[in-house]
Design an enzyme around this catalytic site. Structure first.
Site, mmCIF file in Angstrom:
data_model
loop_
_atom_site.group_PDB
_atom_site.id
_atom_site.type_symbol
_atom_site.label_atom_id
_atom_site.label_comp_id
_atom_site.label_asym_id
_atom_site.label_seq_id
_atom_site.Cartn_x
_atom_site.Cartn_y
_atom_site.Cartn_z
ATOM 1 C CD GLN A 93 -1.093 -0.549 3.651
ATOM 2 O OE1 GLN A 93 -0.718 -1.089 4.649
ATOM 3 N NE2 GLN A 93 -2.199 0.088 3.814
ATOM 4 C CD GLU A 178 -5.524 1.729 8.213
ATOM 5 O OE1 GLU A 178 -5.358 0.593 9.045
ATOM 6 O OE2 GLU A 178 -4.482 2.075 7.200
#
Length: 242
Positions: A93, A178
């Site tokens: 990521q 997130e």
């Protein structure tokens, strides 16, 4: 021919992205180098009422494709990644953290990560509210890949080749905001306003293409309160703090 799993998007950071909390956790950068870490999706059995969505998560808001699917300071992170939803072994990521200091000012940091290793900051790129950021991760194999972040507003680009002993499953493609983890607990979640992922596409190992439309949508729920609202339209995913 090398089989690749590629994921890219343009990330628009709202010019009024962060509401001001009272204080930011001290020495954030030093701690981040030591133990800032994303986590796999922590799905919840929702206790919230009055808001309907497909799924709820303690730490992820956004869209995820799975193989087979057609306070005293605050922070949040927007990223694109491969795996971490149904496959928890590894996540490749890259993205941008946004944090708030004690005066309510926002700061932005670009990073890359191959979970379960910690995240590492990019150097040589400046990010401000209102910038358009292009984020790309490509898996050349299940244990090697590359992360690239381009600031389309100021022309700066950074990239990093990554290898890991933790193999990807190549099952998931995600576009996520997130509430990440520091020191084995989630950081206080920032009121980030709105984050918009545009031109969001994922290309699978066999050349198949996916967009957020049709993916599993997730909102963050903490202590029985839903904190985000996610919507999609074609190659666009919008995540709002509510």
């Amino acid at each position: 021919m090398v089989s690749k799993f590629a994921l890219l998007t343009n990330l628009l950071l709202a010019s009024a992205a962060l509401a001001a909390p009272s204080s930011r956790l001290g020495a954030r950068l030093a701690r981040r180098r030591e133990n800032r870490q994303s986590q796999p999706n922590n799905r919840l059995q929702s206790t919230a009422t009055g808001i309907s969505n497909v799924e709820y998560s303690e730490n992820w808001a956004g869209a995820a494709w799975a193989e087979g699917d057609a306070p005293s300071g605050s922070a949040a992170s927007a990223w694109v990644g491969i795996d971490g939803d149904t496959c928890e072994n590894a996540i490749l990521q890259t993205g941008v953290d946004f944090t708030v200091d004690s005066n309510g000012g926002a700061s932005y940091d670009a990073w890359y990560e191959w979970y379960p290793d910690y995240a590492y900051d990019f150097s040589g790129i400046d990010i401000s509210a209102g910038d358009v950021i292009k984020t790309t991760v490509t898996a050349y194999s299940t244990t090697s890949g590359v992360a690239t972040i381009e600031n389309l507003t100021n022309g700066q680009t950074v990239t990093q080749d990554i290898t890991s002993d933790y193999a990807l499953c190549e099952e998931n493609a995600e576009w996520i905001v997130e509430d990440f983890e520091e020191g084995n607990s989630l950081v206080p979640f920032a009121d980030f306003g709105t984050v918009t992922f545009t031109d969001a596409t994922a290309t699978g190992p066999s050349g198949e293409t996916y967009t957020p439309s049709g993916a599993t949508l997730m909102d963050i729920e903490q202590d029985g309160e839903v904190l985000t609202s996610v919507s999609t339209s074609g190659e666009t995913l919008t995540v709002k703090y509510v």
